[in-house]
Design a protein around this motif. Structure first.
Motif, short mmCIF file in Angstrom:
data_model
loop_
_atom_site.label_atom_id
_atom_site.label_comp_id
_atom_site.label_asym_id
_atom_site.label_seq_id
_atom_site.Cartn_x
_atom_site.Cartn_y
_atom_site.Cartn_z
N ALA A 4 29.56 37.18 38.16
CA ALA A 4 29.86 35.76 38.01
C ALA A 4 28.57 34.93 38.00
O ALA A 4 28.48 33.92 37.30
CB ALA A 4 30.78 35.30 39.13
N LEU A 44 37.44 40.07 40.18
CA LEU A 44 37.01 39.34 38.98
C LEU A 44 37.79 38.04 38.83
O LEU A 44 37.24 36.99 38.48
CB LEU A 44 37.19 40.21 37.74
CG LEU A 44 36.20 41.37 37.63
CD1 LEU A 44 36.66 42.37 36.57
CD2 LEU A 44 34.81 40.85 37.28
N GLN A 49 36.51 35.23 36.30
CA GLN A 49 36.00 35.95 35.12
C GLN A 49 37.13 36.17 34.12
O GLN A 49 38.29 36.33 34.50
CB GLN A 49 35.39 37.29 35.55
CG GLN A 49 34.21 37.13 36.49
CD GLN A 49 33.10 36.29 35.90
OE1 GLN A 49 32.42 36.70 34.98
NE2 GLN A 49 32.93 35.08 36.40
#
Ligand code: SF4
Length: 194
Positions: A4, A44, A49
């Motif tokens: 990230a 994630l 993401q």
């Protein structure tokens, strides 16, 4: 978190899952990776993401595609897309051909149910590496031209097919391992492609 921090402006991470059942996924992969993969998906998502899920469809995964799609809908509603991928017969897939190969025509029922289940619930299903003439008409719109140019071919049966411009064709390595239902389409009868 490390990923990230890159703050990439155009990154999607596509992650393979092989089953909605941990033991099945682990058996196919040959390692205990199911819960690690699930945790990775949540990590994630936590860091916002962009994630895709990839499902390689073969003899050992096709039967539970509808249940698998339902599992994804309930557990990973944040993913940007779900790709159902026809198998490329190279590497381990080639070595284990008899255990993995199934004519794609023979899993159309399960594939259709899974794709429509996700689409009807507002998710984005895609079908990769498939041939349009083999797919049921009502899910052809989800097929992508996903095979890289350098290994993308057509076979003699495609000669004169009106869908050739839209159809993804075949992996070079699948020249002799493709559906027995390839048949050129002579007319586009409706606006089923978009
Ligand atoms: S005949 Fe060939 S080009 Fe036409 S839809 Fe089938 S695979 Fe695609």
């Amino acid at each position: 978190m490390k990923l990230a921090k890159c703050r990439h402006h155009d990154l999607q991470i596509d992650i393979p899952l092989f089953s909605d059942i941990a033991e099945e996924h682990n058996r196919i992969v040959g390692a205990k990776t199911f819960y690690k993969t699930v945790q990775g998906l949540y990590n994630l998502a936590l860091f916002h993401q962009r994630i895709g899920i990839r499902i390689v469809v073969h003899k050992q995964t096709y039967k539970r595609l509808p249940q698998f799609a339902d599992y994804i809908y309930h557990n990973f509603p944040f993913v940007a897309q779900v790709a159902f991928m026809q198998m490329e017969t190279t590497g381990l897939a080639k070595e284990n051909f008899d255990q993995l190969w199934i004519d794609p025509y023979d899993y159309n029922t399960e594939l259709r149910e899974a794709v429509l289940l996700l689409a009807d619930r507002g998710m984005k299903p895609y079908i990769y590496n498939a041939q349009l003439c083999v797919l049921p008409e009502d899910i052809r719109r989800y097929a992508q031209q996903s095979i890289s140019d350098w290994k993308d071919i057509y076979i003699p049966e495609c000669e004169g097919c009106v869908l050739r411009g839209q159809c993804g064709g075949f992996f070079e390595s699948n020249r002799n391992a493709h559906s027995s239902h390839i048949k050129k389409v002579k007319h586009i009868s409706s606006d089923i492609l978009c």
